[in-house]
Design an enzyme around this catalytic site. Structure first.
Site, short mmCIF file in Angstrom:
data_model
loop_
_atom_site.label_atom_id
_atom_site.label_comp_id
_atom_site.label_asym_id
_atom_site.label_seq_id
_atom_site.Cartn_x
_atom_site.Cartn_y
_atom_site.Cartn_z
N HIS A 9 0.84 -1.20 0.00
CA HIS A 9 0.00 0.00 0.00
C HIS A 9 0.87 1.23 0.00
O HIS A 9 0.75 2.11 0.82
CB HIS A 9 -0.95 -0.03 1.19
N CYS A 10 1.78 1.26 -0.95
CA CYS A 10 2.81 2.28 -0.99
C CYS A 10 2.80 2.88 -2.37
O CYS A 10 2.81 2.17 -3.36
CB CYS A 10 4.15 1.58 -0.71
#
Lengths: 104, 122, 99
Positions: A102-103
């Site tokens: 989730h970057c």
């Protein structure tokens, strides 16, 4: 040295291939020379990944470091000073972990 | 110039793990909302409570959802609820869970659905 | 107030049952897709219970017609077209899909 197999973004395919020499080469690709402060974060990341099979994105990384190493280190300014640009992604890469999911 | 409004999200996991990807998708979705600082609550409803079962040992190459649950707190997914009736019905109420979710009875379930700005069932 | 949208047949899974447990008075339930099979006589108890709980019932007319279900004959049921579907979503604070 020749590096172990990596994906298209330079992340190790197998985290078991990692050792400190590999980490130094990966760090050099980012223009970084690893010191004690870096190793502390890298080993923390590897331990976290061993427990959760997950490379934390920035928010989770800050929280993890804050909990384990205190708020002097558990903040984005400190992590950015060690791994400039994108600490979660760069630290995961040097630690031999997959890219945080989730970057950005 | 527009201002971003924060909306609370309830993510509802209604599927058991591993047979399909839905349980993993629900967890990923909750983590993604949290990673972007959106207040998010995760609820395991009905068959979804199997995702909370302890002792999961998926084969290599399959994402271990029990372990993944342990990262939720790090993302700020502070509130995780489990359908109390579904836990009891499936014999999970007395078993150790992979994550200590808060048991929610029907009145709590109704409240969860009524008090979040958005509800996403997966 | 919540609009619940049921896409799953009550004979195929637990979506209707779970929806019923979390729905409250003032909510609405729209049957769409295979959800319109909830109008079968043998599923009537669930819909009666929902109505008794203060939940308004609607069905997508096109999906009923496609499946040979005479929605107009079901008392207390609002048959809507796609425009009505949109109006329902606008009239409620949130929509929840059950599939």
């Amino acid at each position: 040295m020749s590096l172990p197999a990596r994906d298209a973004h330079g992340f190790l395919l197998d985290r078991a291939d990692w050792n400190e020499d590999v980490a130094r080469v990966l760090a050099a690709e980012e223009g970084l020379t690893l010191g004690a402060a870096h190793w502390e974060i890298l080993y923390l990341l590897r331990e976290y990944h061993a427990a959760h099979e997950h490379a934390p994105a920035m928010r989770a990384l800050v929280g993890l470091v804050r909990r384990r190493l205190g708020s002097d280190k558990g903040n984005s300014v400190y992590l950015l000073s060690l791994f400039p640009g994108s600490p979660a992604r760069i630290a995961a890469r040097i630690a031999g972990l997959p890219k945080p999911e989730h970057c950005l | 110039m527009s201002t971003q409004r924060t909306r609370s999200v309830l993510v509802v996991c209604r599927s058991a793990p591993y047979g399909r990807s839905r349980a993993r998708d629900a967890i990923d979705l909750a983590m993604a909302f949290a990673a972007f600082e959106q207040p998010v609550t995760l609820l395991f409803l009905g068959e979804g409570v199997f995702t909370l079962a302890g002792g999961q040992q998926p084969p290599a190459g399959t994402r271990h959802l029990g372990k993944l649950l342990g990262t939720l707190a790090d993302y700020g997914v502070g509130q995780v609820f489990a359908d109390a009736a579904a836990l009891a019905e499936r014999g999970l109420a007395v078993r150790e869970l992979a994550l200590a979710a808060e048991p929610a009875h029907d009145d709590t379930l109704r409240e969860l659905f009524a008090t979040h700005d958005r509800v996403i069932t997966v | 107030m919540t609009l619940h949208i049921l896409f799953e047949s009550p004979f195929a899974g637990h979506a209707l049952e779970e929806c019923r447990r979390v729905a409250g008075a003032g909510d609405a339930l729209l049957l769409a897709g295979d959800g319109v099979y909830a109008l079968a006589d043998t599923a009537a108890d669930a819909l009666h219970a929902l109505r008794a709980d203060g939940i308004a019932l609607f069905a997508l007319a096109e999906d009923c017609a496609a499946r040979g279900i005479a929605s107009a004959e079901v008392p207390g049921l609002g048959a809507v077209d796609y425009g009505g579907f949109v109006e329902l979503t606008l009239a409620h604070e949130r929509s929840v899909s059950w599939f």
